[in-house]
Design an enzyme around this catalytic site. Sequence first.
Site, PDB file in Angstrom:
ATOM      1  N   LYS A  34      -9.349  27.120  25.224  1.00  0.00           N
ATOM      2  CA  LYS A  34      -8.520  28.020  26.037  1.00  0.00           C
ATOM      3  C   LYS A  34      -7.432  28.645  25.171  1.00  0.00           C
ATOM      4  O   LYS A  34      -6.597  27.938  24.606  1.00  0.00           O
ATOM      5  CB  LYS A  34      -7.879  27.282  27.210  1.00  0.00           C
ATOM      6  CG  LYS A  34      -7.070  28.214  28.121  1.00  0.00           C
ATOM      7  CD  LYS A  34      -6.464  27.477  29.294  1.00  0.00           C
ATOM      8  CE  LYS A  34      -5.140  26.833  28.957  1.00  0.00           C
ATOM      9  NZ  LYS A  34      -4.043  27.820  28.772  1.00  0.00           N
ATOM     10  N   ASP A  63      -7.135  33.150  28.547  1.00  0.00           N
ATOM     11  CA  ASP A  63      -6.344  32.869  29.754  1.00  0.00           C
ATOM     12  C   ASP A  63      -5.112  33.788  29.800  1.00  0.00           C
ATOM     13  O   ASP A  63      -3.996  33.357  29.519  1.00  0.00           O
ATOM     14  CB  ASP A  63      -5.933  31.387  29.720  1.00  0.00           C
ATOM     15  CG  ASP A  63      -5.080  30.982  30.904  1.00  0.00           C
ATOM     16  OD1 ASP A  63      -5.181  31.616  31.969  1.00  0.00           O
ATOM     17  OD2 ASP A  63      -4.297  30.016  30.752  1.00  0.00           O
ATOM     18  N   LYS A  65      -4.585  35.944  32.624  1.00  0.00           N
ATOM     19  CA  LYS A  65      -4.213  36.149  34.037  1.00  0.00           C
ATOM     20  C   LYS A  65      -3.842  37.603  34.317  1.00  0.00           C
ATOM     21  O   LYS A  65      -2.727  37.904  34.745  1.00  0.00           O
ATOM     22  CB  LYS A  65      -3.065  35.212  34.431  1.00  0.00           C
ATOM     23  CG  LYS A  65      -3.328  33.737  34.184  1.00  0.00           C
ATOM     24  CD  LYS A  65      -2.124  32.883  34.576  1.00  0.00           C
ATOM     25  CE  LYS A  65      -2.373  31.415  34.322  1.00  0.00           C
ATOM     26  NZ  LYS A  65      -2.372  31.072  32.881  1.00  0.00           N
ATOM     27  N   ASP A  68      -2.252  43.733  37.472  1.00  0.00           N
ATOM     28  CA  ASP A  68      -1.682  45.072  37.366  1.00  0.00           C
ATOM     29  C   ASP A  68      -2.388  45.934  38.404  1.00  0.00           C
ATOM     30  O   ASP A  68      -3.092  45.413  39.277  1.00  0.00           O
ATOM     31  CB  ASP A  68      -1.895  45.612  35.938  1.00  0.00           C
ATOM     32  CG  ASP A  68      -0.767  46.548  35.493  1.00  0.00           C
ATOM     33  OD1 ASP A  68      -0.516  47.528  36.237  1.00  0.00           O
ATOM     34  OD2 ASP A  68      -0.156  46.308  34.447  1.00  0.00           O
ATOM     35  N   THR A 123      -0.809  25.713  38.982  1.00  0.00           N
ATOM     36  CA  THR A 123      -0.634  24.270  39.194  1.00  0.00           C
ATOM     37  C   THR A 123       0.804  23.814  38.973  1.00  0.00           C
ATOM     38  O   THR A 123       1.130  22.654  39.219  1.00  0.00           O
ATOM     39  CB  THR A 123      -1.583  23.460  38.295  1.00  0.00           C
ATOM     40  OG1 THR A 123      -1.473  23.923  36.951  1.00  0.00           O
ATOM     41  CG2 THR A 123      -3.015  23.598  38.758  1.00  0.00           C
ATOM     42  N   ARG A 213      -1.886  18.952  26.414  1.00  0.00           N
ATOM     43  CA  ARG A 213      -0.985  17.996  25.772  1.00  0.00           C
ATOM     44  C   ARG A 213      -1.575  16.600  25.555  1.00  0.00           C
ATOM     45  O   ARG A 213      -1.343  16.004  24.501  1.00  0.00           O
ATOM     46  CB  ARG A 213       0.335  17.931  26.547  1.00  0.00           C
ATOM     47  CG  ARG A 213       1.241  19.098  26.193  1.00  0.00           C
ATOM     48  CD  ARG A 213       2.434  19.217  27.133  1.00  0.00           C
ATOM     49  NE  ARG A 213       2.041  19.800  28.405  1.00  0.00           N
ATOM     50  CZ  ARG A 213       2.863  20.477  29.198  1.00  0.00           C
ATOM     51  NH1 ARG A 213       4.135  20.652  28.848  1.00  0.00           N
ATOM     52  NH2 ARG A 213       2.448  20.999  30.333  1.00  0.00           N
TER      53      ARG A 213
END
Length: 232
Positions: A34, A63, A65, A68, A123, A213
């Site tokens: 990602k 990623d 997102k 517009d 999230t 992480r």
Amino acid sequence: MKKDMRLCVSLDLESSAENLALVEKIKDYDVWLKVGFRTYLRDGKKFLEDLKAINPNFKIFLDLKLYDIPNTMADAAEDISKFGLVDMFNVHASAGIEAMQTVMNRIKDIPNRPLVLAVTALTSFDNVGFKKIYGEDIDKKAREFAKATFEAGLDGVVCSAFESLDIKNSTSKEFITLCPGIRPFGEDSQDQKRVADINFSKENSVDFIVVGRPIYKNSDPKAVVERILENI
């Protein structure tokens, strides 16, 4: 038959060199990568090329997102699709069904077009914060966004594992759910509010788990990836 759940590794480190060093350590594993907003702004298309150079079989999820007006989103989606480097990207469902349809109409004839997902609810939201902005509870609005995404012809949604099964029941079992904020073995949730582990994700028919992480902050990221793959 249910597809196997896939691991998508977040490349969110502070430099291109650190991200590439991480990828070198896991280059022999069948994972997705990602590339998020910060990394892409800093390192650009060349970074995507560098990832494919390490292992051409890596699948890349860009990623960004997109959100517009419809034509601007479609312009960006067309460029991303023509890179020939991106296997999946995302837009915001809250841009609306017209925008999502415009995106899909623009890229439908591009050979080997990427998968396209729409973000339902980030999230990082809890229900209180989400409702202040969208006026409805997360589970209800995520379902509405998912139905609109399905109707617009996209391949799936980005959601939390808590909404995954409900979304599939409201659309199709084949409709992809990609879930960020996964703490595979119950690690600290940090800035994520709606987090889940591997077992919960399995139970809720998640297709892609996104893990960052817990992998890249571990002293042995390769071992963590191996353990995750063994468990999914």
